[in-house]
Design an enzyme around this catalytic site. Sequence first.
Site, short mmCIF file in Angstrom:
data_model
loop_
_atom_site.label_atom_id
_atom_site.label_comp_id
_atom_site.label_asym_id
_atom_site.label_seq_id
_atom_site.Cartn_x
_atom_site.Cartn_y
_atom_site.Cartn_z
CG ASN A 136 41.74 52.31 31.22
OD1 ASN A 136 40.62 52.34 30.73
ND2 ASN A 136 41.94 52.11 32.52
CG HIS A 149 45.51 41.31 50.34
ND1 HIS A 149 45.52 41.83 51.61
CD2 HIS A 149 44.86 40.11 50.44
CE1 HIS A 149 44.92 41.00 52.45
NE2 HIS A 149 44.51 39.95 51.75
NE ARG A 159 40.54 52.31 36.88
CZ ARG A 159 39.84 52.49 38.00
NH1 ARG A 159 40.39 52.13 39.16
NH2 ARG A 159 38.63 53.02 37.97
CG HIS A 167 33.97 47.37 39.77
ND1 HIS A 167 34.51 47.93 38.64
CD2 HIS A 167 33.52 46.14 39.38
CE1 HIS A 167 34.38 47.09 37.62
NE2 HIS A 167 33.80 46.00 38.05
CD GLU A 210 41.45 39.63 54.94
OE1 GLU A 210 42.11 39.99 55.94
OE2 GLU A 210 41.96 39.09 53.94
#
Length: 327
Positions: A84, A102, A14, A264, A236
């Site tokens: 958003n 990360h 996001r 996600h 990872e």
Amino acid sequence: MVPGSPSWHQTMLRISNPDASLAFYRDKMGMTLLDKISFPQFSFDLYFLTTLPDGEKYDLEVGSVEAHRYLWSYGGTTLELTHNYGDETYHPGNAEGDGFGHVAFHVNSVYQTTEELLEENVSFKKKPDEGNMKGIAFAYDPDSYWVELVKRSTKHNLTSKANFSQTMLRIKDPSKSIPFYQALGLTVLTEKHFPQWKFSLYFLGCLEEGETCPGEGATDEEISAFVNSRHRPVLELTHNHGTEADASFKHSNGNEDGKKGFGHVGFLVDDVGEACKALEGFGYGFKKRPEEGNMKGLSFALDPDGYWVEIIKRGGYDDEATPYYFE
């Protein structure tokens, strides 16, 4: 194995300011914006970026039907940036209990890339000569997500400035997480163990057609050269030793109130329903099944740590390749 040729298609973050994020990932890190999909009725926009394979040109108009068709059949992995509407700030991860760590890019020179980004007023969590592990760096993107810079192998044949190379998630139990992602088409390319610091790293990726990992007996240098010369990213998985024995331990998945940032990972499949039937057998449940919610035909499965795993129909359901439908 989940049916329908699953392939890792996206990592979602996001973002608060699309212009700033595009300036970072597209202009500074060399990614290509494949498509933008707007949902004004739901007050959000999606931006999909990737590192294109060497030599591949992209001249489709972002937001066009042709771009949609390309996106939802794309065989590589994208960075999906979700905006958003409104002035929101997001949690970049790496606080106590966070699961997301990360994203990363491979570059020819970590030192040179660091200097170039510093000249463009990018801030850093860690420069390459700082900390225990020399030669790697962590920049901050505009939302303060950590962006690791990793040196490519000297044997690479890549010509791009940088390539999107990994998403890091912390996991509780490798014996559960690894089989789950293997069922979604990922292969364990290598693993590294650091008993002195009590953690292990597992690197999983989608192998290209005809691509094979170094076999048994390969040296660490040969395996590292293989992983660090690939175009496609790895997932990872970081395991801090001992968490698997703590029944009460749980990572934040990035979707809780006050912790929203990472959203996600997502996989394309030929048949969402059949894929979900196979995932049902793992017993970790679903955030959203294909028949639920406003957008029918796509699903969010839960992995062993409760991370959301989007299951998306490859090529979509209509002539515009829309991977969902409304009823």
